[in-house]
Scaffold this motif. Structure first.
Motif, mmCIF file in Angstrom:
data_model
loop_
_atom_site.group_PDB
_atom_site.id
_atom_site.type_symbol
_atom_site.label_atom_id
_atom_site.label_comp_id
_atom_site.label_asym_id
_atom_site.label_seq_id
_atom_site.Cartn_x
_atom_site.Cartn_y
_atom_site.Cartn_z
ATOM 1 N N ASN A 184 1.025 -1.260 -0.017
ATOM 2 C CA ASN A 184 0.121 -0.030 -0.003
ATOM 3 C C ASN A 184 0.982 1.283 0.146
ATOM 4 O O ASN A 184 0.597 2.328 -0.491
ATOM 5 N N TYR A 185 1.936 1.100 0.744
ATOM 6 C CA TYR A 185 3.030 2.289 0.693
ATOM 7 C C TYR A 185 3.410 2.618 -0.622
ATOM 8 O O TYR A 185 3.625 3.595 -1.105
ATOM 9 N N THR A 215 2.184 1.785 -3.413
ATOM 10 C CA THR A 215 1.075 2.144 -4.451
ATOM 11 C C THR A 215 1.092 3.532 -4.028
ATOM 12 O O THR A 215 0.830 4.355 -5.504
ATOM 13 N N ARG A 216 0.953 4.253 -2.952
ATOM 14 C CA ARG A 216 1.027 5.663 -2.704
ATOM 15 C C ARG A 216 2.131 6.347 -3.446
ATOM 16 O O ARG A 216 2.027 7.396 -4.011
ATOM 17 N N LEU A 217 3.345 5.890 -3.118
ATOM 18 C CA LEU A 217 4.522 6.417 -3.772
ATOM 19 C C LEU A 217 4.364 6.686 -5.294
ATOM 20 O O LEU A 217 4.593 7.816 -5.908
ATOM 21 N N SER A 241 1.671 6.492 -7.243
ATOM 22 C CA SER A 241 0.540 7.029 -7.555
ATOM 23 C C SER A 241 0.965 8.670 -7.449
ATOM 24 O O SER A 241 0.243 9.268 -8.335
ATOM 25 N N LEU A 242 1.803 9.032 -6.354
ATOM 26 C CA LEU A 242 1.955 10.501 -6.216
ATOM 27 C C LEU A 242 2.983 10.904 -7.319
ATOM 28 O O LEU A 242 2.805 11.974 -7.977
ATOM 29 N N ASP A 301 -1.348 6.422 -11.642
ATOM 30 C CA ASP A 301 -2.148 6.093 -10.652
ATOM 31 C C ASP A 301 -2.385 4.766 -10.472
ATOM 32 O O ASP A 301 -2.907 4.007 -11.378
ATOM 33 N N ARG A 340 -3.818 2.871 -7.932
ATOM 34 C CA ARG A 340 -4.729 2.379 -6.766
ATOM 35 C C ARG A 340 -5.271 1.654 -7.037
ATOM 36 O O ARG A 340 -5.941 0.905 -6.215
ATOM 37 N N GLU A 349 12.266 4.635 -4.034
ATOM 38 C CA GLU A 349 11.110 3.565 -3.599
ATOM 39 C C GLU A 349 11.438 2.230 -3.287
ATOM 40 O O GLU A 349 11.146 1.468 -2.328
#
Length: 448
Positions: A215-216, A218-220, A222-223, A227, A229, A323
């Protein structure tokens, strides 16, 4: 009132002809049969019910038939390491073990069951599990135990000294002293075992596992890039293929620093040996992505279209730099994302603080890491280094892992199942459950 030990070798029903060893993980189920003659290799089954964008449903091992993982949704019966959705869990078990065409088909009345659970499970969840096993499925015998304890029945010295291997003629005895670090999908636990039994007061838990790291990531991504998510399954594959544990976090951060605003450093552009390109699958020509060294000339489909190349010939590429090591760093430094918990190294020392100091040398010299996160490149070296920095100078620190850490718990259960008398003394039969009830079962499994 039930007697302390009313079953002898000559009384009671005969032991089941085979035992189903079920390491019921939150991400995958490791399952297979073990008997006196030997054990088969476990089958690794996704512990989920999935639905793709075309609304096709895949239960358990059917997921291998899926060709398009884009926007796929998962229904998982476990949360935080505990079974909370028995409706889904029963559907998966019935599909894998009780359908006539299934590879691991068994007749419960003729089969014993060894089932793992997370340490310190709630009594209500344990009682419900016992009822399902005996009243819904009707297994002949049943042992419910914390997953880490089964690792004590593996050949622990062989994991540290490959030349040493237990002879087949030697009696099966649990490891005398070992710390099991089980880092899986939902969480990480530290469990000191003495003569195969967990020291309950010393068990520690870290709420970071493969799920949180995915999940972490995915956030990196996507930012910073695409995207992702709705593509958690794909991000998990990217994580498993690219992440590593840094030996020098500050030095790697320096290499992957972009530089002042508007002035990118050449080292950043080239990747500095850390940057990797992950080529995303398109689910038409390719269904599996792959990793390759970072090439600054590849900047994705958009730039290729702008330079006149056809969109069909272009590739969708994710470039991963910091990452790669920032995500697994959470296992050692949860405060990086504001989680107010100690990292694994600190938790090991907190666990040992509940144990007499005279036992510390034995535990620190026998630390075994199991679970999927044990496969992260550089994890063992870094963990060994972190624990050594915190441990007393007179203690020798040694961290190891099995050859196959994902199935290590299952292997321990398979070894235990070969010792019929030992397993019988630890298990509950269906007859005993019906005679003495769920409360007595709970007390026996809790060592009371």
């Amino acid at each position: 009132m039930a007697p302390a030990s009313h079953r002898t070798k000559s009384s009671g029903p005969a032991p089941p002809s085979k035992t189903l060893v079920l390491d019921n993980g939150a991400y995958t189920i490791k399952a297979g049969f073990s008997s006196i003659g030997g054990a088969t290799e476990p089958k690794i089954i996704p512990n989920s019910i999935a639905r793709d964008r075309d609304r096709r449903t895949y239960t358990g091992s059917d997921l291998e038939k899926c060709k398009d993982f884009g926007e796929i949704n998962f229904r998982r019966p476990m949360e935080k390491g505990y079974i909370v959705n028995w409706e889904a869990q029963k559907e998966i078990w019935e599909h894998e073990f009780f359908e006539n065409k299934s590879e691991l088909y068994c007749e419960p009345l003729e089969t014993g069951l060894i089932l793992t659970e997370a340490p310190n499970a709630l009594p209500q969840l344990q009682t419900h599990c016992d009822q399902i096993v005996f009243e819904e499925f009707g297994f002949a015998s049943y042992l419910r135990c914390p997953g880490p304890t089964l690792n004590a029945y593996n050949d622990i010295p062989h994991h540290f000294f490959k030349a040493l291997a237990r002879e087949a003629t030697q009696p099966l005895l649990p490891a005398e002293i070992v710390v099991i670090i089980d880092s899986g999908y939902s969480h990480t636990t530290i469990t000191p075992l003495l003569q195969g039994r967990p020291i309950q007061a010393a068990i520690r838990r870290l709420d970071i596992g493969g799920k949180l790291m995915t999940n972490y990531l995915t956030r990196l991504i996507s930012l910073r890039q695409y995207d992702m998510r709705n593509d958690i399954y794909l991000v998990n594959e990217i994580k498993e293929a690219t992440v590593y544990m840094s030996k020098d976090f500050k030095a790697d951060m320096e290499v992957t620093w972009k530089g002042p605003k508007g002035d990118r450093r050449p080292l950043y552009e080239t990747g500095g040996g850390i940057g990797k390109d992950y080529v995303l699958p398109d689910y038409h020509n390719t269904t599996k992505g792959y990793v390759r060294d970072h090439d600054p000339t590849n900047a994705g489909k958009l730039k290729k279209m702008q330079t006149g190349k056809s969109a069909e010939a272009a590739e969708d590429i994710l470039t991963l730099r910091n990452e790669r090591y920032a995500v697994p760093e959470l296992l050692l430094n949860p405060t990086d994302i504001g989680l107010r918990q100690s990292g694994i190294a600190q938790l090991v020392m907190e666990s040992l603080s509940c144990i007499p100091f005279g036992l510390w040398p034995g535990f620190l010299a026998n630390i075994l890491v199991v679970g999927g996160n044990a496969n992260i490149e550089g994890f063992l070296w870094r963990l060994n280094d972190e624990i050594r920095a915190l441990a007393p100078t007179e203690c020798f620190v040694r961290v190891g892992r099995p050859e196959h850490p994902i199935i290590s718990t299952w292997n321990g259960g398979a070894e235990l199942a070969k010792d019929v008398d030992r397993l019988a003394s630890m298990s509950i039969t269906k007859q005993e459950y019906e005679e003495f009830g769920a409360g007595w079962v709970q007390r026996k499994f809790n060592g009371q």
